[in-house]
Design a protein around this motif. Sequence first.
Motif, PDB file in Angstrom:
ATOM      1  N   ILE A   3       0.961  -1.194  -0.025  1.00 59.70           N
ATOM      2  CA  ILE A   3      -0.058  -0.188  -0.034  1.00 59.70           C
ATOM      3  C   ILE A   3       0.855   1.180   0.079  1.00 59.70           C
ATOM      4  O   ILE A   3       2.018   1.224   0.195  1.00 59.70           O
ATOM      5  CB  ILE A   3      -1.006   0.049   1.106  1.00 59.70           C
ATOM      6  CG1 ILE A   3      -0.197   0.009   2.371  1.00 59.70           C
ATOM      7  CG2 ILE A   3      -1.858  -1.118   1.253  1.00 59.70           C
ATOM      8  CD1 ILE A   3      -1.057  -0.025   3.738  1.00 59.70           C
ATOM      9  N   ILE A  26      -4.664  -1.813  -2.500  1.00 59.19           N
ATOM     10  CA  ILE A  26      -3.768  -2.940  -2.164  1.00 59.19           C
ATOM     11  C   ILE A  26      -3.208  -3.683  -3.212  1.00 59.19           C
ATOM     12  O   ILE A  26      -3.817  -4.237  -4.120  1.00 59.19           O
ATOM     13  CB  ILE A  26      -4.615  -3.956  -1.113  1.00 59.19           C
ATOM     14  CG1 ILE A  26      -5.188  -3.096  -0.135  1.00 59.19           C
ATOM     15  CG2 ILE A  26      -3.195  -4.943  -0.472  1.00 59.19           C
ATOM     16  CD1 ILE A  26      -6.195  -4.376   0.792  1.00 59.19           C
ATOM     17  N   ARG A  56      -2.354  -8.692   3.985  1.00 58.47           N
ATOM     18  CA  ARG A  56      -3.692  -8.089   3.458  1.00 58.47           C
ATOM     19  C   ARG A  56      -4.825  -8.085   4.326  1.00 58.47           C
ATOM     20  O   ARG A  56      -5.630  -7.091   4.506  1.00 58.47           O
ATOM     21  CB  ARG A  56      -4.102  -8.979   2.161  1.00 58.47           C
ATOM     22  CG  ARG A  56      -5.485  -8.908   1.654  1.00 58.47           C
ATOM     23  CD  ARG A  56      -5.666  -9.819   0.418  1.00 58.47           C
ATOM     24  NE  ARG A  56      -5.443 -11.033   0.798  1.00 58.47           N
ATOM     25  CZ  ARG A  56      -5.933 -12.027  -0.046  1.00 58.47           C
ATOM     26  NH1 ARG A  56      -6.398 -11.908  -1.212  1.00 58.47           N
ATOM     27  NH2 ARG A  56      -6.043 -13.103   0.238  1.00 58.47           N
ATOM     28  N   TYR A  70     -11.827  -0.955  -0.094  1.00 61.35           N
ATOM     29  CA  TYR A  70     -10.553  -1.410  -0.410  1.00 61.35           C
ATOM     30  C   TYR A  70     -10.766  -1.890  -1.702  1.00 61.35           C
ATOM     31  O   TYR A  70     -11.794  -2.556  -2.106  1.00 61.35           O
ATOM     32  CB  TYR A  70      -9.710  -2.378   0.615  1.00 61.35           C
ATOM     33  CG  TYR A  70     -10.462  -3.735   0.677  1.00 61.35           C
ATOM     34  CD1 TYR A  70      -9.849  -4.943   0.230  1.00 61.35           C
ATOM     35  CD2 TYR A  70     -11.528  -4.000   1.922  1.00 61.35           C
ATOM     36  CE1 TYR A  70     -10.517  -5.997  -0.074  1.00 61.35           C
ATOM     37  CE2 TYR A  70     -11.997  -5.072   1.822  1.00 61.35           C
ATOM     38  CZ  TYR A  70     -11.483  -6.330   1.152  1.00 61.35           C
ATOM     39  OH  TYR A  70     -12.023  -7.330   1.320  1.00 61.35           O
TER      40      TYR A  70
END
Length: 83
Positions: A3, A26, A56, A70
């Motif tokens: 990220i 991400i 993650r 996300y």
Amino acid sequence: MFILTSDNHGGVYAVTNKDGLKTVQIFEEEDDAVRYLGLLDADGYKETLEVTEVEREIVIHNCAIYGYNYCIINTDDIVIPPT
């Protein structure tokens, strides 16, 4: 997974859509995150960001806590910063 994070305050970079919803990107590959960061820099993004390797599940959990969306950027995806 990778990220973009703020060098100044440790926050996570998120894209805000026209409705004000924030989405954390991400990236599966570090090279893709670095490329996106380069595009932000070229567009004159004001904050200093860096690429950070993350788990993650931790990012997803934090997104849920702070009310962010996300998305996972796969190696075949092409993303460009909003203007």
